[in-house]
Design an enzyme around this catalytic site. Sequence first.
Site, PDB file in Angstrom:
ATOM      1  N   HIS A  46       0.840  -1.176   0.117  1.00 27.05           N
ATOM      2  CA  HIS A  46      -0.020   0.009   0.011  1.00 27.05           C
ATOM      3  C   HIS A  46       0.855   1.329  -0.006  1.00 27.05           C
ATOM      4  O   HIS A  46       2.112   1.206   0.688  1.00 27.05           O
ATOM      5  CB  HIS A  46      -1.083   0.091   1.191  1.00 27.05           C
ATOM      6  N   GLU A  48       0.719   3.942   1.770  1.00 22.76           N
ATOM      7  CA  GLU A  48       1.443   4.475   3.150  1.00 22.76           C
ATOM      8  C   GLU A  48       2.484   3.477   3.554  1.00 22.76           C
ATOM      9  O   GLU A  48       3.478   3.996   4.006  1.00 22.76           O
ATOM     10  CB  GLU A  48       0.300   4.314   4.160  1.00 22.76           C
ATOM     11  N   CYS A  76      -6.548   2.019   5.550  1.00 20.03           N
ATOM     12  CA  CYS A  76      -6.920   0.954   5.965  1.00 20.03           C
ATOM     13  C   CYS A  76      -6.333   0.412   7.509  1.00 20.03           C
ATOM     14  O   CYS A  76      -5.669   1.243   7.976  1.00 20.03           O
ATOM     15  CB  CYS A  76      -6.708  -0.331   5.117  1.00 20.03           C
ATOM     16  N   CYS A  79      -2.400   0.166   7.352  1.00 19.47           N
ATOM     17  CA  CYS A  79      -1.737   1.379   7.320  1.00 19.47           C
ATOM     18  C   CYS A  79      -2.051   2.085   8.525  1.00 19.47           C
ATOM     19  O   CYS A  79      -1.182   3.183   8.969  1.00 19.47           O
ATOM     20  CB  CYS A  79      -2.288   2.091   6.038  1.00 19.47           C
TER      21      CYS A  79
END
Length: 151
Positions: A46, A48, A76, A79
Site C-alpha cells: 500500500h 502508506e 485501512c 496502514c
Amino acid sequence: MGEALKEARRAMEHGDVPIGAVVVHEGRIVGRGHNQVELLNDPTAHAEMIAITAAASALKSKWLREATLYVTVEPCSMCAGASVLARLKKLVYGVADIKSGAHSSLFNLLNDPRLNHQLEVVPGVRKDECSFLLIEFFETLRKKGQGSRFL
C-alpha cells in the site's frame, strides 16, 4: 497533498488503485509511495506502507514522531496500525474509505485511547481531487469489463 496526488497517478499508470502517500518531516518529503499491490502481487504494498518505510530509512529511525503522512484515501487498518507504530505526529487524508477506512469509516485506530499513541488527523483535504481519481479509475475498469477484479 499535491505530491500524494502525483503518487496516486503513478499507481494508476500501472493498473493499481490510485492511492498515493508522502511523509513530510521538517518541511521536506522524506518518503513517497503509491499503491503497488497489483504491480508486485503483494497485498501489503500500500502507498502508506511504502512511504513510511522510505521515511524510516531516510531518517534512520523507526519513530517518525515529528512527521506528517499525507495520503489521498483514508488508511485501512494495516496502514493505520503502521502509522501508530511509527509514532507519526499527524495524518492528513483526502477522501474517506467507507469499505475499509480505519480512522472514522469502520474503525478509529488512529485515535483509540487504548493504544499507546494517537495521531492528529485532518480528513477531507483536496477531497474532490482524491475522489475523482478513484471514480475515474473504477469507471475505466468497468468499461473494460474488469470491474470485479478488485472485489
